[in-house]
Design an enzyme around this catalytic site. Structure first.
Site, PDB file in Angstrom:
ATOM      1  CE1 TYR A  28      -4.210  -1.667   0.322  1.00 49.96           C
ATOM      2  CE2 TYR A  28      -2.979  -3.139   1.753  1.00 49.96           C
ATOM      3  CZ  TYR A  28      -4.109  -2.863   1.005  1.00 49.96           C
ATOM      4  OH  TYR A  28      -5.121  -3.773   0.928  1.00 49.96           O
ATOM      5  CG  HIS A  29      -1.140   4.801   0.732  1.00 52.97           C
ATOM      6  ND1 HIS A  29      -2.171   3.902   0.666  1.00 52.97           N
ATOM      7  CD2 HIS A  29      -1.356   5.543   1.840  1.00 52.97           C
ATOM      8  CE1 HIS A  29      -2.997   4.109   1.679  1.00 52.97           C
ATOM      9  NE2 HIS A  29      -2.515   5.085   2.414  1.00 52.97           N
ATOM     10  CD  GLN A  30       2.027   8.176   3.395  1.00 53.53           C
ATOM     11  OE1 GLN A  30       1.640   7.780   4.476  1.00 53.53           O
ATOM     12  NE2 GLN A  30       1.903   9.420   3.005  1.00 53.53           N
TER      13      GLN A  30
ATOM     14  N   GLY B 201       1.881   2.787   5.083  1.00 55.04           N
ATOM     15  CA  GLY B 201       2.753   3.488   6.022  1.00 55.04           C
ATOM     16  C   GLY B 201       3.787   2.626   6.713  1.00 55.04           C
TER      17      GLY B 201
END
Ligand SMILES: CC(C)(COP(=O)(O)OP(=O)(O)OC[C@H]1O[C@@H](n2cnc3c(N)ncnc32)[C@H](O)[C@@H]1OP(=O)(O)O)[C@@H](O)C(=O)NCCC(=O)NCCS
Length: 217
Positions: free
Chosen positions: A102-104, A130
């Site tokens: 996922y993002h980050q 994250g």
């Protein structure tokens, strides 16, 4: 060949992301797919020792997608980077097949020593938004990393870890988080044991290398 990779990756997005309504939508609107395609080009040049060109293409990819993948990183097939913004994948990171980020997410190093200093991520691993996975550690096949976790030690196969520093979630065999229909490869207890040993081996190797560097021997 390139078409085959594109085809199977688009299919993976369609299967796992209910928001993906058509192949065209995935091809046009998924930065994770674009980033992996650009990485294929940057790594082509990097492996032919055209390092600056490789880095420059990777930099353009970062500019266009918000996803930074070093051209030296080795990616498996059907990698999904969902949303994508802020993902960083370091130079010596290695990813297996069917990994879902996922993002980050950061797959980063903790050392300035040359050589392998980024994580090795097994097949079918999911890394939540994250999360930071740091150092030359192994994330075993089918493991799940919770959102915002900071992982600094190897994770055995089929294990879910959360928190800072990341620790396994205690559970009684109940259901596990699935990234939108990702198949669960964690039904084989023998595989689990092998992955457990592999993670311990990597950690031991790291400790020996660190001790050698610090001239403890
Ligand atoms: C970690 C994760 C994989 C665990 O999912 P699961 O296997 O279904 O586990 P559960 O939801 O039953 O949670 C198990 C325990 O871990 C805790 N937990 C879950 N996720 C956590 C997280 N990211 N950080 C800290 N604790 C977490 C729960 O509170 C629960 O604690 P409890 O047993 O004391 O009640 C999942 O919560 C997660 O973080 N997924 C990433 C999702 C994501 O990034 N989505 C982005 C979409 S855009």
């Amino acid at each position: 060949m390139a078409l085959m990779f594109l085809n199977e990756t688009v299919r993976a997005y369609r299967e796992r992301d209910p928001a993906a309504r058509s192949n065209l939508e995935v091809i046009l609107c998924y930065p994770g797919l674009h980033a992996v395609g650009i990485h294929a080009i940057s790594s082509f040049f990097w492996r032919r020792r055209l390092f600056t060109l490789g880095r420059f293409i990777s930099h353009i990819g970062r500019f266009l997608t918000g996803i930074e993948i070093h051209p030296g990183a080795r990616l498996g097939r059907r990698l999904i980077i969902d949303h994508g913004l802020g993902v960083v994948i370091g130079e010596t990171a290695e990813l297996g097949d069917d990994v879902y980020l996922y993002h980050q997410v950061t797959l980063g190093g903790t050392s300035t020593e040359p050589g392998k200093r980024h994580p090795t991520v097994g097949d079918n691993v999911i890394i939540g938004a994250g999360a930071k996975v740091l150092g030359n550690i192994t994330i075993g096949e089918g493991a799940r990393i919770g959102a915002n976790a900071v992982v600094v030690a190897s994770v055995p196969a089929c294990t879910t870890v959360v928190g800072i520093p990341a620790r396994p979630v205690e559970r009684d065999g109940a259901t596990r988080f699935d990234a939108y229909g990702q198949p669960d490869p964690c039904l084989d207890p023998l595989l689990h044991e092998v992955e457990l040993l592999r993670g311990e081996l990597t950690d031991l190797e790291n400790r020996i290398a660190k001790a050698a560097r610090e001239r403890i021997f």
